[in-house]
Design an enzyme around this catalytic site. Structure first.
Site, short mmCIF file in Angstrom:
data_model
loop_
_atom_site.label_atom_id
_atom_site.label_comp_id
_atom_site.label_asym_id
_atom_site.label_seq_id
_atom_site.Cartn_x
_atom_site.Cartn_y
_atom_site.Cartn_z
N GLY A 118 13.65 1.22 10.03
CA GLY A 118 12.48 0.38 10.29
C GLY A 118 11.83 0.65 11.64
O GLY A 118 10.89 -0.05 12.04
N ARG A 168 -1.50 -0.83 14.98
CA ARG A 168 -2.54 -0.13 14.24
C ARG A 168 -3.59 -1.12 13.78
O ARG A 168 -3.27 -2.20 13.30
CB ARG A 168 -1.92 0.58 13.05
CG ARG A 168 -2.91 1.36 12.21
CD ARG A 168 -2.24 2.48 11.46
NE ARG A 168 -1.35 2.02 10.41
CZ ARG A 168 -0.60 2.84 9.67
NH1 ARG A 168 -0.62 4.14 9.89
NH2 ARG A 168 0.18 2.36 8.73
N ARG A 175 -4.02 1.10 -0.22
CA ARG A 175 -3.93 2.53 -0.51
C ARG A 175 -4.09 2.77 -2.00
O ARG A 175 -3.92 1.84 -2.81
CB ARG A 175 -2.52 3.03 -0.09
CG ARG A 175 -2.15 2.65 1.33
CD ARG A 175 -0.64 2.37 1.46
NE ARG A 175 -0.31 1.77 2.75
CZ ARG A 175 0.05 2.45 3.83
NH1 ARG A 175 0.18 3.75 3.76
NH2 ARG A 175 0.30 1.84 4.97
N ASP A 244 -0.05 7.41 -1.19
CA ASP A 244 0.18 6.24 -0.34
C ASP A 244 -0.46 6.41 1.03
O ASP A 244 -0.48 5.48 1.83
CB ASP A 244 1.69 5.96 -0.18
CG ASP A 244 2.46 7.18 0.29
OD1 ASP A 244 2.38 8.22 -0.36
OD2 ASP A 244 3.12 7.08 1.34
#
Ligand code: AMP
Ligand code: MG
Length: 478
Positions: A118, A168, A175, A244
């Site tokens: 992660g 971000r 997607r 993706d």
């Protein structure tokens, strides 16, 4: 005032599409870089401690953290995926009404993490920050980067690396693979809700269409045609065009092993994991088309209850992609050549130049910029003459449309960047950052974020790599 004005519409979608999960706090968050310009653009409020907020140690007011589910064809193979190391804090609504996802990448494990930790390493997160901000400055549609926070924790990859979290900012993180996920689950309700959500965010005009799902497919085709044409114009190679990593917003997303080409060579591949060259520079339009067919398949049940009819309509829509791309590509390269009109032979003219560039190993960015500046071609003296045929055809073409050379050049200076984030400079900046020296990174960032207006001090960032500086492969660093 809270730093974000959250209104997270994604959290109101059917629960099958995400998992509610908070970021995992880190040991010692430290702000490595923060994008003041973007913060101002988004109308962000002041925060007492950005490092704690953007490391995920403290949730900002109004956050509804979640990890999104998605699927994807990775190098052609279908897999169920999801945000394995990213958490959406929420959708921030800017004062001008613009809605953006605020996502922490590297924020810890989620239900989609599978074997992963992660986490993310500092180098790749700084790389995404730099390249995404360079792309934005180049005028290419892209997700943005608000900050990189070092975690004070190690991440174990092939070696032990410092950890980091990237913030971000994206028009959304929807997607092609998000639709594939709902379709693969055969969850009709989730698919329909995702369609309505995506249309509201990215193609509101499609809501009025007779077949909104088909209209969304068409709108996405147009956006991707324009996007990939822009990539081709600046010599950008995404590197991992899996479904993706292709957005419905039309933004470039996921800067892993991406890179800009130096010498023009259509078969250039950088990604160390792309052994077949599936995502080579010249293949990008073909792959974008392939990915759109995957989107069309996922949308079929929403296009028409009669599957045959749905397939016919979806096919007709995706078959228009090559023509849409061709028009966008020609528009890109006409602008790069300073042409204001369209002529039948323009493709041949562009191809004449590109093939001489390939044959002479001419640097793509340097070559087009030299043409704009009226400078010599950046090739050996002996190879200058190879461009004579192109130069004559180009001069004749400008004369036919009545454009004087100085006018063409003025336009070309705005269409041909002088500065791109060259791989060898990026590697040097990241290496220094890894040693705790952010100076080279900051200088490179300053140069690549004003790509059309180089200053004298930007000279080192304009030149292609020397043979020993050449970067042959880039890595995901996941
Ligand atoms: P990417 O190559 O970044 O597009 O990632 C592909 C998939 O792998 C996504 O579902 C990511 O969430 C997942 N992934 C990548 N790195 C990690 C990681 N360190 N831990 C957990 N999941 C990851
Ligand atoms: Mg990805």
């Amino acid at each position: 005032m809270a730093p974000f004005r959250f209104d997270t519409s994604y959290a109101r979608l059917p629960e099958a599409l995400f998992a509610r999960v908070a970021p995992t706090p880190v040991r010692a968050p430290r702000l490595v870089i923060f994008n003041q310009g973007l913060a101002a653009e988004l109308g962000l409020g002041a925060a007492e401690d950005w490092a704690a907020l953007l490391a995920g140690n403290r949730l900002p007011e109004g956050a509804t953290p979640l990890a999104q589910a998605y699927a994807g064809h990775q190098f052609g193979h279908f897999t169920m995926l999801g945000d394995g190391r990213a958490v959406l804090l929420g959708e921030h609504v800017a004062p001008d009404g613009r809605r953006v996802d605020i996502q922490l990448k590297g924020a810890g494990r989620t239900p989609f993490s599978r074997m992963g930790d992660g986490r993310a390493a500092l180098g790749p997160m700084l790389r995404e920050y730099l390249v995404s901000e360079a792309m934005h400055a180049l005028g290419v549609s892209t997700t943005r980067s608000l900050a990189v926070v070092a975690t004070g924790e190690p991440v174990v990859r092939e070696e032990v690396l410092p950890g980091a979290v990237l913030t971000r900012v994206a028009a959304s993180h929807i997607r092609v693979g998000t639709f594939q996920f709902a379709a693969a689950k055969r969850d009709r309700e989730a698919l329909a809700a995702l369609l309505a959500h995506t249309i509201a965010r990215h193609a509101p005009e499609a809501a009025e269409a007779e077949r909104p799902a088909l209209a969304l497919l068409e709108a996405t085709s147009r956006k991707q045609a324009a996007l990939v044409a822009r990539w081709m114009g600046v010599g950008f190679i995404h590197g991992v065009m899996n479904t993706d990593n292709m957005t419905l917003s039309g933004e470039t997303i996921d800067y892993g092993p991406c890179a800009f080409m130096d010498a023009f060579e259509p078969m250039t591949v950088f990604s160390s994991i792309d052994r077949q060259g599936r995502y080579a520079y010249a293949n990008q339009p073909v792959i974008a088309h392939w990915n759109l067919v995957r989107l069309a398949e996922a949308l079929l049940p929403l296009i028409d209850p009669d599957e045959t009819a749905a397939i016919d309509m979806a096919n007709a829509a995706v078959q228009r992609f090559p023509a849409l791309f061709e028009a966008e590509w020609l528009a890109q390269f006409r602008a790069k050549l300073g042409l204001a009109t369209a002529e039948e032979g323009d493709r041949a003219l562009v191809e004449m130049l590109l093939s001489v560039m390939r044959d002479t190993g001419c640097d793509m960015t340097g070559g087009f910029r030299a043409l704009a500046e009226g400078a010599a071609w950046p090739v050996d003296a002996a190879d200058q003459a190879a461009f004579a045929g192109f130069e004559a055809a180009w001069a004749a073409r400008l004369a036919r449309e009545g454009t004087a050379l100085p006018d063409a050049r003025a336009r070309m200076l705005a269409a041909n960047p002088a500065i791109i984030p060259r791989n060898h400079r990026v590697e040097q900046a990241l290496a220094a950052a890894g040693e705790g020296d952010m100076g080279p990174f900051e200088r490179l960032l300053a140069a690549v974020t004003r790509p059309y207006a180089p200053r004298p001090e930007d000279a080192p960032f304009r030149s292609p790599p020397l043979p020993h500086e050449r970067v042959l492969a880039t890595f995901c660093g996941t």
